[in-house]
Scaffold this active site. Sequence first.
Site, PDB file in Angstrom:
ATOM      1  N   LYS A 128      61.559  34.665 108.564  1.00  0.00           N
ATOM      2  CA  LYS A 128      62.055  35.971 108.087  1.00  0.00           C
ATOM      3  C   LYS A 128      61.322  37.108 108.807  1.00  0.00           C
ATOM      4  O   LYS A 128      61.943  38.110 109.160  1.00  0.00           O
ATOM      5  CB  LYS A 128      61.890  36.086 106.571  1.00  0.00           C
ATOM      6  CG  LYS A 128      62.710  35.028 105.836  1.00  0.00           C
ATOM      7  CD  LYS A 128      63.509  35.576 104.677  1.00  0.00           C
ATOM      8  CE  LYS A 128      64.559  34.573 104.254  1.00  0.00           C
ATOM      9  NZ  LYS A 128      64.495  34.085 102.918  1.00  0.00           N
ATOM     10  N   LYS A 143      72.046  25.344 111.907  1.00  0.00           N
ATOM     11  CA  LYS A 143      71.891  24.794 110.556  1.00  0.00           C
ATOM     12  C   LYS A 143      72.744  25.601 109.564  1.00  0.00           C
ATOM     13  O   LYS A 143      72.748  26.825 109.624  1.00  0.00           O
ATOM     14  CB  LYS A 143      70.415  24.877 110.126  1.00  0.00           C
ATOM     15  CG  LYS A 143      70.157  24.241 108.778  1.00  0.00           C
ATOM     16  CD  LYS A 143      68.781  24.554 108.237  1.00  0.00           C
ATOM     17  CE  LYS A 143      68.791  25.772 107.354  1.00  0.00           C
ATOM     18  NZ  LYS A 143      67.629  25.973 106.518  1.00  0.00           N
ATOM     19  N   LYS A 159      73.137  30.035 103.981  1.00  0.00           N
ATOM     20  CA  LYS A 159      73.718  31.281 103.442  1.00  0.00           C
ATOM     21  C   LYS A 159      73.351  32.455 104.334  1.00  0.00           C
ATOM     22  O   LYS A 159      74.150  33.323 104.593  1.00  0.00           O
ATOM     23  CB  LYS A 159      73.129  31.608 102.053  1.00  0.00           C
ATOM     24  CG  LYS A 159      73.261  30.533 101.028  1.00  0.00           C
ATOM     25  CD  LYS A 159      72.676  30.991  99.687  1.00  0.00           C
ATOM     26  CE  LYS A 159      71.345  30.338  99.358  1.00  0.00           C
ATOM     27  NZ  LYS A 159      71.416  29.096  98.630  1.00  0.00           N
TER      28      LYS A 159
HETATM   29  P1  TYM Z   1      67.617  25.845  98.880  1.00  0.00           P
HETATM   30  O1  TYM Z   1      68.134  26.427  97.610  1.00  0.00           O
HETATM   31  O2  TYM Z   1      67.589  26.708 100.093  1.00  0.00           O
HETATM   32  O3  TYM Z   1      68.427  24.549  99.248  1.00  0.00           O
HETATM   33  C1  TYM Z   1      68.677  23.541  98.295  1.00  0.00           C
HETATM   34  C2  TYM Z   1      68.652  22.177  98.979  1.00  0.00           C
HETATM   35  O4  TYM Z   1      69.683  22.124  99.969  1.00  0.00           O
HETATM   36  C3  TYM Z   1      69.123  21.662 101.182  1.00  0.00           C
HETATM   37  N1  TYM Z   1      69.854  22.270 102.319  1.00  0.00           N
HETATM   38  C4  TYM Z   1      70.273  21.578 103.393  1.00  0.00           C
HETATM   39  N2  TYM Z   1      70.172  20.272 103.714  1.00  0.00           N
HETATM   40  C5  TYM Z   1      70.711  19.882 104.895  1.00  0.00           C
HETATM   41  N3  TYM Z   1      71.348  20.745 105.751  1.00  0.00           N
HETATM   42  C6  TYM Z   1      71.462  22.054 105.455  1.00  0.00           C
HETATM   43  N4  TYM Z   1      72.101  22.873 106.296  1.00  0.00           N
HETATM   44  C7  TYM Z   1      70.899  22.532 104.236  1.00  0.00           C
HETATM   45  N5  TYM Z   1      70.825  23.757 103.642  1.00  0.00           N
HETATM   46  C8  TYM Z   1      70.178  23.580 102.476  1.00  0.00           C
HETATM   47  C9  TYM Z   1      67.680  22.125 101.150  1.00  0.00           C
HETATM   48  O5  TYM Z   1      66.879  21.382 102.035  1.00  0.00           O
HETATM   49  C10 TYM Z   1      67.330  21.900  99.701  1.00  0.00           C
HETATM   50  O6  TYM Z   1      66.945  20.552  99.469  1.00  0.00           O
HETATM   51  N6  TYM Z   1      62.742  26.109  98.093  1.00  0.00           N
HETATM   52  C11 TYM Z   1      63.915  25.330  97.793  1.00  0.00           C
HETATM   53  C12 TYM Z   1      64.192  25.238  96.316  1.00  0.00           C
HETATM   54  C13 TYM Z   1      63.050  24.684  95.523  1.00  0.00           C
HETATM   55  C14 TYM Z   1      62.636  23.325  95.490  1.00  0.00           C
HETATM   56  C15 TYM Z   1      61.518  23.288  94.617  1.00  0.00           C
HETATM   57  C16 TYM Z   1      63.093  22.152  96.099  1.00  0.00           C
HETATM   58  C17 TYM Z   1      62.220  25.398  94.729  1.00  0.00           C
HETATM   59  N7  TYM Z   1      61.297  24.551  94.172  1.00  0.00           N
HETATM   60  C18 TYM Z   1      60.851  22.094  94.349  1.00  0.00           C
HETATM   61  C19 TYM Z   1      62.420  20.967  95.828  1.00  0.00           C
HETATM   62  C20 TYM Z   1      61.308  20.930  94.963  1.00  0.00           C
HETATM   63  C21 TYM Z   1      65.094  26.009  98.460  1.00  0.00           C
HETATM   64  O7  TYM Z   1      65.079  27.176  98.702  1.00  0.00           O
HETATM   65  O8  TYM Z   1      66.169  25.221  98.632  1.00  0.00           O
END
Ligand code: TYM
Length: 320
Positions: free
Chosen positions: A110, A190, A193
């Site tokens: 970012k 990738k 959003k």
């Molecule tokens: P977030 O909300 O960005 O994404 C949720 C999950 O989706 C997966 N993901 C993807 N996997 C493969 N290809 C992609 N293009 C792709 N885009 C998103 C992410 O890897 C994720 O597993 N910080 C985390 C949320 C979180 C979390 C946690 C996860 C908060 N606390 C504790 C695990 C354990 C996040 O922003 O994911």
Amino acid sequence: MRILSGVQSSGTLHIGNYYGALKQFVDLQNQGEALYFIANLHALTTVRDAALARKLTFETAVAFLALGVDPKRSVLFRQSDVPEITEAFWVLGTVVPMAHLERAHSFKDKVAKGIAPDFGLFAYPVLMAVDILLYDSDKVPVGKDQKQHIEFARDWATVFNTTYQSQVFKLPEPQIQEATAVIPGIDGEKMSKSYNNTIDLFGDLKAIEKRIKSVKTDSTPPEAPKPTENNALYQLLKIMAPPSEWAALDQSWRAGGQGYGHFKGKLLEHYHATFDGPRQRYQELVADPAEVERILKDGADRARNIAAPVVSRLRKAVGL
Ligand code: TYM
């Protein structure tokens, strides 16, 4: 085995979230005690409107349920319904090296894009580490972009346990499926959003169809064999086609004779076959917010009970 993962309620969910994470959540429900949550505290780093934050939290919960997270087999809850998280966030944060946070991808990416960082963005991985550590989690199913965060959680758990000479935290393992670790977006980067390259799960169907039709392709003519490397359409088809149809589809891709338009039509077909059912359940659940709330409240009670022994170990270790 205890499985834990979360998804931020920061926007509409896309097929990257599904194949990278949510599909694994559903598959893992039978393999241990699963806890899944809506990371609505993390979402505050980008959503700064109370009504929108509430709406997205609700919609993310509905999406979990519609896609097959079963509250009878899994604990489904809102991150903010476990207030112990924020206390533990502070306590763990007191031993986290600044240098680690400065090299966190979430922060560096970012900043590289010119976004002025705030404390929320900087501290984001500490909150995530606590999410994982507070439930004595063994496995954390995620996409590859979250790998570093889980490595941090392991590092900081070790630093903490060493500092206080006490086994407060258990070390978790990431669970990343090779084939779906990074789902490409319609531009081949990738899917995310923030890159505006998503194929959404429950958004407006016309817009989704348009997105599928606009997956980036090269100028290979219809009659020629199509390249399989660095081709988002091929990768998306491979992920979405049912195994029973993949061999034939792969063969016609490699043989030539069909244009990209034909394969985009196939992708749309598989999209509908996979998500029309969940879409209908999504509509039904959206109409029943009281039931969704009941599930989340029940999940929060269960999650707090699971966290309780870790919280008391933590407080005792540091002298609170
Ligand atoms: P977030 O909300 O960005 O994404 C949720 C999950 O989706 C997966 N993901 C993807 N996997 C493969 N290809 C992609 N293009 C792709 N885009 C998103 C992410 O890897 C994720 O597993 N910080 C985390 C949320 C979180 C979390 C946690 C996860 C908060 N606390 C504790 C695990 C354990 C996040 O922003 O994911």
